[in-house]
Design an enzyme around this catalytic site. Structure first.
Site, mmCIF file in Angstrom:
data_model
loop_
_atom_site.group_PDB
_atom_site.id
_atom_site.type_symbol
_atom_site.label_atom_id
_atom_site.label_comp_id
_atom_site.label_asym_id
_atom_site.label_seq_id
_atom_site.Cartn_x
_atom_site.Cartn_y
_atom_site.Cartn_z
ATOM 1 C CB CYS A 132 -1.713 62.364 38.866
ATOM 2 S SG CYS A 132 -1.223 60.677 38.483
ATOM 3 C CB CYS A 135 -0.908 61.061 35.358
ATOM 4 S SG CYS A 135 -1.864 60.160 36.580
ATOM 5 C CG ASP A 136 -0.130 64.812 34.286
ATOM 6 O OD1 ASP A 136 -0.414 64.072 33.327
ATOM 7 O OD2 ASP A 136 -0.983 65.380 34.986
HETATM 8 C C1 FAD Z 1 -6.188 65.344 36.559
HETATM 9 C C2 FAD Z 1 -5.975 63.859 36.590
HETATM 10 C C3 FAD Z 1 -5.189 63.269 35.608
HETATM 11 C C4 FAD Z 1 -4.984 61.887 35.629
HETATM 12 N N1 FAD Z 1 -4.227 61.324 34.647
HETATM 13 C C5 FAD Z 1 -4.045 59.993 34.629
HETATM 14 C C6 FAD Z 1 -3.269 59.385 33.607
HETATM 15 O O1 FAD Z 1 -2.720 60.072 32.729
HETATM 16 N N2 FAD Z 1 -3.139 58.031 33.629
HETATM 17 C C7 FAD Z 1 -3.704 57.253 34.616
HETATM 18 O O2 FAD Z 1 -3.577 56.033 34.557
HETATM 19 N N3 FAD Z 1 -4.434 57.816 35.594
HETATM 20 C C8 FAD Z 1 -4.612 59.152 35.631
HETATM 21 N N4 FAD Z 1 -5.322 59.721 36.645
HETATM 22 C C9 FAD Z 1 -5.855 58.849 37.704
HETATM 23 C C10 FAD Z 1 -7.126 58.143 37.179
HETATM 24 O O3 FAD Z 1 -7.987 59.096 36.623
HETATM 25 C C11 FAD Z 1 -7.821 57.389 38.311
HETATM 26 O O4 FAD Z 1 -6.925 56.506 38.922
HETATM 27 C C12 FAD Z 1 -9.021 56.611 37.792
HETATM 28 O O5 FAD Z 1 -9.918 57.472 37.118
HETATM 29 C C13 FAD Z 1 -9.762 55.905 38.917
HETATM 30 O O6 FAD Z 1 -10.846 55.254 38.359
HETATM 31 P P1 FAD Z 1 -12.135 54.851 39.215
HETATM 32 O O7 FAD Z 1 -13.056 54.194 38.255
HETATM 33 O O8 FAD Z 1 -11.732 54.092 40.405
HETATM 34 O O9 FAD Z 1 -12.753 56.204 39.763
HETATM 35 P P2 FAD Z 1 -13.120 57.600 39.110
HETATM 36 O O10 FAD Z 1 -12.446 57.827 37.823
HETATM 37 O O11 FAD Z 1 -12.916 58.573 40.220
HETATM 38 O O12 FAD Z 1 -14.677 57.450 38.827
HETATM 39 C C14 FAD Z 1 -15.609 57.403 39.861
HETATM 40 C C15 FAD Z 1 -16.997 57.463 39.289
HETATM 41 O O13 FAD Z 1 -17.953 57.319 40.330
HETATM 42 C C16 FAD Z 1 -19.001 58.249 40.145
HETATM 43 N N5 FAD Z 1 -19.656 58.515 41.417
HETATM 44 C C17 FAD Z 1 -19.154 59.067 42.545
HETATM 45 N N6 FAD Z 1 -20.127 59.194 43.480
HETATM 46 C C18 FAD Z 1 -21.251 58.692 42.915
HETATM 47 C C19 FAD Z 1 -22.603 58.568 43.352
HETATM 48 N N7 FAD Z 1 -23.011 58.970 44.564
HETATM 49 N N8 FAD Z 1 -23.502 58.025 42.500
HETATM 50 C C20 FAD Z 1 -23.141 57.600 41.270
HETATM 51 N N9 FAD Z 1 -21.876 57.699 40.815
HETATM 52 C C21 FAD Z 1 -20.964 58.259 41.621
HETATM 53 C C22 FAD Z 1 -18.304 59.465 39.537
HETATM 54 O O14 FAD Z 1 -19.244 60.292 38.862
HETATM 55 C C23 FAD Z 1 -17.349 58.775 38.578
HETATM 56 O O15 FAD Z 1 -18.006 58.467 37.387
HETATM 57 C C24 FAD Z 1 -5.560 61.083 36.652
HETATM 58 C C25 FAD Z 1 -6.353 61.699 37.636
HETATM 59 C C26 FAD Z 1 -6.566 63.062 37.606
HETATM 60 C C27 FAD Z 1 -7.424 63.698 38.672
#
Ligand code: FAD
Length: 330
Positions: A132, A135-136
């Site tokens: 990302c 992010c980084d």
């Molecule tokens: C390495 C990395 C670094 C990042 N750094 C940043 C940053 O510095 N700043 C920033 O703003 N963004 C950052 N991001 C992006 C950010 O993490 C995502 O945009 C954000 O987490 C998305 O949130 P979300 O809630 O949509 O999904 P996610 O964070 O993907 O969460 C999804 C959730 O759904 C759950 N889930 C999936 N399938 C199931 C199932 N079948 N049953 C029950 N639960 C399930 C998972 O366990 C998880 O808890 C980064 C991403 C990565 C990979």
């Protein structure tokens, strides 16, 4: 156990939806997944989440989200959902151990970045290996970085990185890009970006921090080293939507389709975060979508009456089947 609202997923979107809906007295159940907390659990420093001027570690940020949701009465279950049935009311959600039902559901299962699958890449994630740039990139001021990929995302990452990095080498396994013409032109005319065609990354070098990568020419098998301090893997994302196939409309990239605000094609099922948002993919935008989904679900539940669920049952099933068959014929 029947609930008014069930939230599937516990990243920024799911927990924010939980905070809002718990404060609205909806007593939500969050089925958090066996790896609760989402994508930020695998990152170190988060510097762009508002409210933390010194930055915060990803897992600590998610722990705070969780505590805030629990403080208002959200119940959290650290299990995976294995099956859903949105074809009739109440909606049914299954885990390995139990069956739950709900009048409304928020899907916030997120997405995950695709990685190269190298042991050295895994070892150096967060130590120079990232997926990302938004992010980084900031951490790579004046450094040399490598971007892997040939699509629009890779070009966007490369272009964004040029604002900070000294030089960006795009490593692509083919001899031409998959990215749109406009993105190709932008990237190819940027003097800070160079391209290494027909190459793949075989290994990331460095013990505690990225120091370079070993690349291999796919045409003749020859390997060489590129010195760099960062590796950005930009080969796509995988939305966690397999659970919802046949239940919700899903677009050609695999993301859940949004109809209006956070509504899906099934009335009463809402969506939030990276599971539908392939564009912004940030913690703060996911949290924003979580807030919207909770407000939309609250409004829906105000108008929902279980007495009319017999009628709704038929409408929901028809709506859902019509939409799915329509999307499959197009
Ligand atoms: C390495 C990395 C670094 C990042 N750094 C940043 C940053 O510095 N700043 C920033 O703003 N963004 C950052 N991001 C992006 C950010 O993490 C995502 O945009 C954000 O987490 C998305 O949130 P979300 O809630 O949509 O999904 P996610 O964070 O993907 O969460 C999804 C959730 O759904 C759950 N889930 C999936 N399938 C199931 C199932 N079948 N049953 C029950 N639960 C399930 C998972 O366990 C998880 O808890 C980064 C991403 C990565 C990979």
């Amino acid at each position: 156990m029947h609930r008014r609202l069930i939230i599937i997923g516990s990243g920024p979107a799911g927990y924010t939806a939980a905070i809002y809906s718990a404060r609205a007295n909806l007593e939500p159940l969050v089925i958090a997944g066996s790896q609760s907390g989402g994508q930020l659990m695998i990152t170190s420093e988060v510097e762009n989440y508002p409210g933390f001027p010194e930055g915060i570690q990803g897992p600590e940020l998610m722990e705070r989200f969780r505590k805030q949701a629990e403080r208002f009465g959200a119940q959290i279950l650290d299990e995976d959902v294995t099956k859903v049935d949105f074809s009739s009311r109440p909606f049914r959600i299954f885990t390995e151990r139990e069956e739950h039902s709900a009048d409304a559901v928020i899907v916030a299962t997120g997405a995950s970045a695709k990685w190269l699958g190298l042991p050295s890449e895994l070892r150096l994630r967060g130590k120079g290996v990232s997926a990302c740039a938004t992010c980084d990139a900031f951490f790579f001021r004046g450094k040399d970085v490598v971007v892997v990929g040939g699509g629009d995302t890779a070009m966007e990452e490369a272009l964004f990185l040029t604002k900070f990095a000294n030089h960006v080498t795009v490593v692509h396994r083919r001899d031409r890009l998959r990215a749109s013409k406009i993105m190709q032109e932008k990237a190819q005319s940027n003097t800070k970006i160079s391209f290494l065609w027909n190459h793949v990354v075989d290994e990331v070098l460095g013990s505690n921090q990225v120091e370079g990568v070993i690349v291999r020419n796919v045409l003749d098998g020859k390997t060489s080293e590129i010195k760099c301090q960062g590796l950005f893997v930009a080969i796509g994302h995988e939305p966690a939507t397999s659970l919802f196939r046949g239940q919700l409309e899903i677009d050609e990239r695999g993301y859940i389709k949004v109809m209006d605000g956070t509504k899906t094609n099934v009335s009463g099922v809402f969506v939030a975060g990276d599971v539908h948002d392939y564009k912004y993919r940030q913690a703060v935008t996911a949290a924003g979508f979580g807030c919207q989904a909770a407000l939309d679900a609250e409004k829906y539940l105000e108008e929902y009456s279980p007495e009319s669920s017999g009628m709704l049952k038929i409408t929901a099933r028809k709506e859902s089947l019509d939409k799915i068959s329509e999307s499959q014929t197009h």
